[in-house]
Structures are given as structure tokens and as C-alpha cells.
Design a protein around this motif. Structure first.
Motif, PDB file in Angstrom:
ATOM      1  N   SER A 162      27.955  39.638  17.103  1.00 21.26           N
ATOM      2  CA  SER A 162      26.907  39.174  17.841  1.00 21.26           C
ATOM      3  C   SER A 162      26.996  39.720  19.231  1.00 21.26           C
ATOM      4  N   PRO A 163      25.638  39.858  19.990  1.00 27.05           N
ATOM      5  CA  PRO A 163      25.884  40.419  21.509  1.00 27.05           C
ATOM      6  C   PRO A 163      26.506  39.396  22.121  1.00 27.05           C
ATOM      7  N   TYR A 164      26.187  38.099  22.000  1.00 23.73           N
ATOM      8  CA  TYR A 164      27.001  37.319  22.971  1.00 23.73           C
ATOM      9  C   TYR A 164      28.740  37.414  22.714  1.00 23.73           C
ATOM     10  N   GLY A 165      28.774  37.448  21.527  1.00 23.39           N
ATOM     11  CA  GLY A 165      30.435  37.558  21.141  1.00 23.39           C
ATOM     12  C   GLY A 165      31.084  38.969  21.778  1.00 23.39           C
ATOM     13  N   ALA A 167      29.897  40.287  24.549  1.00 29.16           N
ATOM     14  CA  ALA A 167      29.636  40.247  25.930  1.00 29.16           C
ATOM     15  C   ALA A 167      30.797  39.243  26.291  1.00 29.16           C
ATOM     16  N   MET A 168      31.202  38.388  25.599  1.00 28.44           N
ATOM     17  CA  MET A 168      32.288  37.154  25.778  1.00 28.44           C
ATOM     18  C   MET A 168      33.687  38.058  25.631  1.00 28.44           C
ATOM     19  N   THR A 171      34.087  40.066  28.874  1.00 29.96           N
ATOM     20  CA  THR A 171      34.478  39.284  30.071  1.00 29.96           C
ATOM     21  C   THR A 171      35.839  38.981  29.987  1.00 29.96           C
ATOM     22  N   ILE A 183      26.426  42.040  32.330  1.00 24.74           N
ATOM     23  CA  ILE A 183      26.794  40.629  31.738  1.00 24.74           C
ATOM     24  C   ILE A 183      27.021  39.586  32.851  1.00 24.74           C
ATOM     25  N   ASP A 184      26.488  38.603  32.476  1.00 27.85           N
ATOM     26  CA  ASP A 184      26.451  37.355  33.397  1.00 27.85           C
ATOM     27  C   ASP A 184      27.981  36.760  32.794  1.00 27.85           C
ATOM     28  N   ALA A 187      28.149  32.692  32.604  1.00 26.59           N
ATOM     29  CA  ALA A 187      27.293  32.121  31.407  1.00 26.59           C
ATOM     30  C   ALA A 187      28.584  32.402  30.302  1.00 26.59           C
ATOM     31  N   MET A 188      29.107  33.659  30.165  1.00 24.36           N
ATOM     32  CA  MET A 188      30.115  33.805  29.167  1.00 24.36           C
ATOM     33  C   MET A 188      31.185  32.807  29.202  1.00 24.36           C
ATOM     34  N   LEU A 191      29.801  29.510  28.062  1.00 26.77           N
ATOM     35  CA  LEU A 191      29.604  29.417  26.531  1.00 26.77           C
ATOM     36  C   LEU A 191      31.162  29.569  25.759  1.00 26.77           C
TER      37      LEU A 191
END
Length: 287
Positions: A162-165, A167-168, A171, A183-184, A187-188, A191
Motif C-alpha cells: 500500500s502507498p501508506y505502508g 510511506a511508513m 519514514t 511524505i507527512d 501523520a505516518m 498511523l
């Protein structure tokens, strides 16, 4: 040999749950760099969410587990935003005192709200067991293991695909480079903390059919959780899985030799040996 095989099978069932409740701890450390000493209290919250859903809505704890994940994950995200974000750049001792203080607040808050009574659930499969030739598998243990395996695979897919994964993970590797890439990072981290404590709450809900819940139940798991992540490698998701299975099997095998009061003796001897010989853990990277 039959007793040994049965003990290994039981250890794998228990170890799978240990892995899931410990993945949250290693995920929080990997992304945020904070060791959350209050992690086990979020497991306690997950167990209480599942218990209340069973007591007042008639919902099976296994079906209540996703709700516990969402509820406690939301509490975790709020906690990270209001409290932990303020000590991200503080000395480690400030982070330690904050999470230890959070542990005390959550435990005593639960005592104030729910009392000190031990609560349990009753399910149709609570005393059931499957027979595999000469071996027996407890149905509650098997269902908890299966739910834990599914949640662990879901987390692996999330982090890898996933894109969020992604990005995490970026980070976790380099927050500054992640920010420069758009990337924020805050926010990561929020999350990651929500996912971490939510997974631990999920694990707490699925073990409710064969355990009791009370405000102090976190004390039974906090040392085991840290043992799992240190043996596997703090910050390593795969290490938490390996460490959880390892701890479950060692616990189960030691029960064949020692009385129940000394069941963890061998486990903590191994724990000390890992700290002495390989402090980064079995799958951890040396820093």
C-alpha cells in the motif's frame, strides 16, 4: 515423543498470538524510535472492548476483535498526537517516563472505571478440541492463532504493497528524506502508533475466550512482549514473528520439565543469553 510433539504444537498456537501482540510494539519502535512501556495496557483495553461487546451485545470475542482494533487504534492515534508527538525530539529518558506514566494512568483509570474484578466470556467452542491422530488442538487456541495469522499477513501486505505502508517504511528509514519526498512524517508516526496499539488490542480480544480480563492483566504480558521483540530484534516485524513462535515453544516445552511456577525459567535464561551474545536479536540489524 508424543508429549514433546503436543507441547511443540501448543507452543506454536500460543506463539502466534504472542507474535501479533508484540508486532505492535516493534512497529512503534521501528517508525517512531520510542519504546512504548504502556503497550500491554492497550492489550488490556482491547480485551475490555471485546468483553463489553460480548456482555452487552452478545458478540463473540473473535468477531469483536476488529472493533477492538479500530477503537483502541483510534485511542492510540489520539495519544500519539496529544502526548508522544511532544517528546519525539526529547531525550530518551523523557520518552520512557511518559510511556511509564501512561501505563500507570491507563491501569489505574481502568481500575477506577471497571473495578478490580476478573471477567471472562463463555463461548460454544470454549472447551472444544480437535483431534489430529494422537494429538489434540484446543479450538480457542486454534481460532486465536488463525485470527493472529490473518492480521499479521494483512499488516505485511499493508507495509509492502500500500502507498501508506511504503510511506511508513520510508519514514522509519529516514524521516528527513521522507519529508523532502512529500511524505507527512507526523501523520505516518500517528498511523504507526495507531496500528501498533490496535494490533495489540486485536490480539487481546482473540485470546479472551481462554483468559480472564482485569485492569492489571497487562502485567502478565508486558515482560513476554519485550522478551519476544528483543529475541527477534527490536524494530524487525519478521523478528517479532520468529520471537513470538520461539517464546511460545520454549514456554510450552519448559512446562514438560518444570512446574508451572517455573515455566518461564528456561525462557528467561535464553533471553539473558541472547542479550549477552546477540543483543540486536535473531533477525535485528546491528546499529
Amino acid at each position: 515423543m508424543l508429549a514433546l510433539t503436543q507441547a511443540v504444537l501448543d507452543g506454536v498456537m500460543i506463539g502466534g498470538v504472542y507474535a501479533v501482540i508484540s508486532i505492535g510494539l516493534t512497529l512503534v519502535f521501528g517508525v517512531m524510535g520510542i519504546v512504548n512501556f504502556a503497550q500491554a495496557e492497550f492489550l488490556m483495553l482491547g480485551m475490555f472492548v471485546a468483553w463489553f461487546l460480548w456482555a452487552y451485545c452478545g458478540l463473540d470475542p473473535l468477531l469483536a476483535a476488529p472493533i477492538a482494533f479500530v477503537v483502541v487504534g483510534g485511542i492510540g492515534m489520539l495519544t500519539q498526537e496529544l502526548l508522544l508527538r511532544r517528546v519525539m525530539n526529547a531525550p530518551p529518558v523523557a520518552q520512557i517516563f511518559l510511556t511509564v506514566g501512561l501505563l500507570i494512568v491507563l491501569e489505574n483509570g481502568a481500575l477506577l472505571l471497571f473495578g478490580s474484578d476478573y471477567r471472562s466470556v463463555s463461548t460454544p467452542y470454549q472447551a472444544e478440541a480437535l483431534r489430529l491422530g494422537p494429538l489434540f488442538v484446543s479450538v480457542p487456541y486454534l481460532l486465536a492463532f488463525a485470527a493472529s495469522a490473518v492480521s499479521g499477513l494483512a499488516l505485511w501486505w499493508f507495509l509492502r504493497a500500500s502507498p501508506y505502508g511504503r510511506a511508513m517504511r520510508a519514514t522509519a528509514q529516514d524521516p528527513m528524506a521522507a519529508r523532502l519526498s512529500g511524505i507527512d512524517a507526523d501523520a505516518m508516526r500517528r498511523l504507526a502508533f495507531g496500528l501498533g496499539v490496535g494490533l495489540t488490542a486485536f490480539g487481546g480480544a482473540v485470546i479472551l475466550p481462554y483468559l480472564t480480563v482485569s485492569p492489571t492483566v497487562g502485567g502478565q504480558f508486558v515482560v513476554l512482549m519485550f522478551t519476544v521483540v528483543v529475541i527477534g530484534g527490536l524494530g524487525s516485524i519478521a523478528g517479532a514473528v520468529v520471537g513470538g513462535l520461539f517464546v511460545g515453544i520454549v514456554q510450552s516445552l519448559s512446562g514438560l520439565v518444570f512446574p508451572i511456577q517455573l515455566q518461564n525459567l528456561v525462557l528467561f535464561c535464553v533471553f539473558i543469553a541472547v542479550l549477552a551474545l546477540r543483543p540486536e536479536g535473531l533477525l535485528g540489524a546491528r546499529r
